[in-house]
Design a protein around this motif. Sequence first.
Motif, PDB file in Angstrom:
ATOM      1  N   VAL A   1       2.141   1.641  -3.494  1.00 27.37           N
ATOM      2  CA  VAL A   1       1.077   2.110  -4.395  1.00 27.37           C
ATOM      3  C   VAL A   1       0.858   3.602  -4.188  1.00 27.37           C
ATOM      4  O   VAL A   1       0.765   4.383  -5.138  1.00 27.37           O
ATOM      5  CB  VAL A   1      -0.232   1.329  -4.142  1.00 27.37           C
ATOM      6  N   ARG A   2       0.803   3.958  -2.958  1.00 26.51           N
ATOM      7  CA  ARG A   2       0.555   5.355  -2.636  1.00 26.51           C
ATOM      8  C   ARG A   2       1.665   6.258  -3.178  1.00 26.51           C
ATOM      9  O   ARG A   2       1.404   7.306  -3.772  1.00 26.51           O
ATOM     10  CB  ARG A   2       0.478   5.482  -1.117  1.00 26.51           C
ATOM     11  N   GLN A   3       2.926   5.823  -2.985  1.00 26.42           N
ATOM     12  CA  GLN A   3       4.049   6.610  -3.489  1.00 26.42           C
ATOM     13  C   GLN A   3       3.975   6.750  -4.998  1.00 26.42           C
ATOM     14  O   GLN A   3       4.230   7.809  -5.551  1.00 26.42           O
ATOM     15  CB  GLN A   3       5.374   5.954  -3.096  1.00 26.42           C
TER      16      GLN A   3
ATOM     17  N   ARG B   1      -0.968  20.741  -5.219  1.00 24.30           N
ATOM     18  CA  ARG B   1      -2.262  20.119  -5.503  1.00 24.30           C
ATOM     19  C   ARG B   1      -3.329  20.659  -4.553  1.00 24.30           C
ATOM     20  O   ARG B   1      -3.051  20.917  -3.394  1.00 24.30           O
ATOM     21  CB  ARG B   1      -2.160  18.595  -5.343  1.00 24.30           C
TER      22      ARG B   1
ATOM     23  N   LEU C   1       0.195   5.560   7.034  1.00 20.08           N
ATOM     24  CA  LEU C   1       0.110   4.127   6.847  1.00 20.08           C
ATOM     25  C   LEU C   1       0.597   3.325   8.042  1.00 20.08           C
ATOM     26  O   LEU C   1       0.021   2.308   8.394  1.00 20.08           O
ATOM     27  CB  LEU C   1       0.938   3.736   5.624  1.00 20.08           C
TER      28      LEU C   1
ATOM     29  N   LEU D   1       0.824  -1.211   0.000  1.00 17.75           N
ATOM     30  CA  LEU D   1       0.000   0.000   0.000  1.00 17.75           C
ATOM     31  C   LEU D   1       0.856   1.259   0.000  1.00 17.75           C
ATOM     32  O   LEU D   1       0.550   2.238  -0.675  1.00 17.75           O
ATOM     33  CB  LEU D   1      -0.916   0.011   1.225  1.00 17.75           C
ATOM     34  N   ARG D   2       1.922   1.196   0.754  1.00 21.94           N
ATOM     35  CA  ARG D   2       2.829   2.339   0.789  1.00 21.94           C
ATOM     36  C   ARG D   2       3.418   2.577  -0.605  1.00 21.94           C
ATOM     37  O   ARG D   2       3.510   3.700  -1.077  1.00 21.94           O
ATOM     38  CB  ARG D   2       3.944   2.066   1.801  1.00 21.94           C
TER      39      ARG D   2
ATOM     40  N   LEU E   1       1.311   6.586  -6.904  1.00 24.77           N
ATOM     41  CA  LEU E   1       0.208   7.467  -7.286  1.00 24.77           C
ATOM     42  C   LEU E   1       0.565   8.926  -7.040  1.00 24.77           C
ATOM     43  O   LEU E   1       0.259   9.794  -7.856  1.00 24.77           O
ATOM     44  CB  LEU E   1      -1.055   7.108  -6.498  1.00 24.77           C
ATOM     45  N   ILE E   2       1.220   9.161  -5.927  1.00 22.42           N
ATOM     46  CA  ILE E   2       1.620  10.533  -5.635  1.00 22.42           C
ATOM     47  C   ILE E   2       2.614  11.021  -6.684  1.00 22.42           C
ATOM     48  O   ILE E   2       2.496  12.106  -7.229  1.00 22.42           O
ATOM     49  CB  ILE E   2       2.254  10.623  -4.229  1.00 22.42           C
ATOM     50  N   ALA E   3       3.578  10.179  -6.979  1.00 18.54           N
ATOM     51  CA  ALA E   3       4.629  10.582  -7.913  1.00 18.54           C
ATOM     52  C   ALA E   3       4.073  10.807  -9.307  1.00 18.54           C
ATOM     53  O   ALA E   3       4.490  11.714 -10.019  1.00 18.54           O
ATOM     54  CB  ALA E   3       5.724   9.526  -7.937  1.00 18.54           C
ATOM     55  N   GLU E   4       3.106  10.007  -9.692  1.00 24.52           N
ATOM     56  CA  GLU E   4       2.585  10.121 -11.057  1.00 24.52           C
ATOM     57  C   GLU E   4       1.427  11.104 -11.146  1.00 24.52           C
ATOM     58  O   GLU E   4       1.053  11.513 -12.237  1.00 24.52           O
ATOM     59  CB  GLU E   4       2.112   8.746 -11.541  1.00 24.52           C
ATOM     60  N   GLY E   5       0.864  11.481  -9.998  1.00 26.21           N
ATOM     61  CA  GLY E   5      -0.285  12.386 -10.021  1.00 26.21           C
ATOM     62  C   GLY E   5      -1.388  11.845 -10.901  1.00 26.21           C
ATOM     63  O   GLY E   5      -1.941  12.528 -11.745  1.00 26.21           O
TER      64      GLY E   5
END
Lengths: 186, 564
Positions: A176-178, B267, B3, A173-174, A180-184
């Motif tokens: 995935v989150r990184q 953002r 998290l 999850l961490r 998503l954040i990086a790719e916006g």
Amino acid sequence: MNEKYPQSSGNGCEKSNKDDFISLFLSNQRRIFTFILMFVPNRSDAEDLMQETASWMWKNFDEYKPGTNFGAWGVQVARYKILKLHNRTQSSRLKFGGDLVDLIDAKAEHTLDSASYKIHALRKCLSGMNEQNRRLLYLRYEEGLTPQKLAQMVDRPVHGLYKTMARIHKMLLRCVRQKLIAEGDE
Amino acid sequence: MPLDRHIELDELILKEIDGVITDQEFAELSDCLRHDPEALNYYLDFVTLCAAILKPGEVTLSDDSCCSIEDIGQSALWMALAENERTAETIHLEKEDSLSQIETQISVSNHRQSVSRVALYTAIFSTAALLLMIAFVVTHPRQSRDAVAILSGSSKAVWSDAADISRESNRLYTHSTLSLLEGFAEITFDNQAKIILQSPAQIDIEDFNQIFLHSGKLSAVVPPSAVGFVVRTAAATVVDYGTEFGVTADAAGHTEAHVFEGKVELRSGSDPIRFAGIMKLTKGLAGRVSETGELSTELMLAQPSSYVRRLPAKPTFGQPGKRIDLADIVGGGNGFGTGKDCVGIEPISGKVLKDLVMINRKLGYSHYFPVPEMPYIDGVFVPLGGHAPQIVTSQGHTFDQCPITDGCYWIEITNNPIASISGNSGGQALDVHLVRLGGIQFGMPLHPGIMMHSNTGITFDLDAIRASIPGVKIRRFRTMCGMSDTVIQQNVQADMWVLVDGQKRQGAHFIYNQTCHYTQMDVEIHEQDRFLTLISTDGGDGNGGDWTFFGDPALELETNNFQQ
């Protein structure tokens, strides 16, 4: 969560080809299953509910108007099935309370809408994951070994295995989150 | 909710998915999801990923090198488990210890003895408190905390009592809240991202690469190893792409991001993943988000000097959370030591001059000039008096009591408080020296000054200053002012004034060697006050020999209480 009998947005006049059902269902089953799992996280119960939902959709496929959102219809049906399940198992300890169901319902569809981005990121994270962790996920999910079985195989406590799996999921999850954040992405 | 707090939530969800969750654990899970919105978001994301893994075809868990069950014997699996346990991050479960201590205390107090009534009531209250604590621990899944950063430096730092810093190692943990009341602090994350906090500031360390800025100001340097570093605020998210930047946020959520090097994304909203708008900022640009999360369409120029980007090497007069140095602001700084030395502002144009002309008798003409290069200075002027009301702010406030002057001044308004005598025909500066008041030499780091040879005026924009330091109130203006001890002409006269929004708050008339040639000024500043104006005038005898200046010019601050 509003309890309404599910209806497709179509007028039902045009018979859809039921051969289409399979392809439509396959391409939307993850969305519907995810929705069910949010309310009924017990996998076994969720699978049962998924079957009930699929069965109902199959029987009532006539109501579906081609070109409309099949996934949304499926989620509507699933929502109805979830409510029915909750109503008929009042004493189940595995049932989220009504207020929590409403809270989940308020966020569920938004989460579903962004799921494809997350799964895209998840694929990348899995491909970058170390072999031991991937092996554990593989045995657990693809080979279907229960934690009890896995723990038994290696003579380790189930508790420890859950801790390990929790760490792996947290790591994923961490990641995935990184991503998503990086790719916006959204 | 970051998290790491979810390690136990993860276990509960996995157990629920497997159908092995206990009644108590299910109650804990439900309770947590019901009362913690971030836990609920986490749960939904978790379930989404589980569903993807559980449904065939969505993701692939095996490839050619991994993982047929036939290839995995017991020992391989055991090694995998053991390896995982060995390499897993350390997780601190602080409340577990406190719970076991509570249980120990309960179990050892089990013999009868006579007790006083007071002791009995105390025991009843204590037991009730213990039960509440136990209930809290039981109904709230325990938080795990990872050490992810270190307090790598500080300057005059004063923390709130609740600041969560390991005294032994200066290590900082996830889920800790840090409230910096005064001074600066430097935090270095394990991935080498570095931030400098300027007080007053309150942050949560949310993850190994993410913080939440409740309010305050920080600068960040993010090396390639930490790309993706995130600063969340109540209404915005700043995502770094390997760069140097600054962020200012207030408690309501107003957020500004200024990029000094590289690129960041600003953002809308505090969710780094789900957001409605985005603004890409590159070097030299700044952006703003309103408290409602709306991105401003207007691109601004970054203001590097309004952020402290390295800890001060030496003590400075301006101290975040305590006082703003107005001389530093005249130097183009933020009041806390980021200004340059020897900067002059020409009162007849508003131009900023880097090379001061020491002797420079000029004639002014009352006009008010903005100083666009300096965000905290509203404008400058040469007070003339008599002819027309003297305008002293960009909003048109006037100084009606302005005395008549000869309209001449000698040198620019400068943060280099020097005086000199001129050679013949004013062509050469002789005996250039730092000015003094009461034996104190000004122009030093701990005793700054603003040289305002008579017939000059400068106005500071208090609102702009307030906006740059969220979480504080400006309470007073304090200064020593007068004619330098080193004045060589007898009986020269000068007046010095402090105005707020054009109204005189304090004034003093000096006659060298006949009256005390300096004084303290102390002016209360109210929240609605917008402009602070400092003026020196020639006292009616021309400006010759009026070595007038403001020493230790400070806006005294009061820090608002942080929300705990």
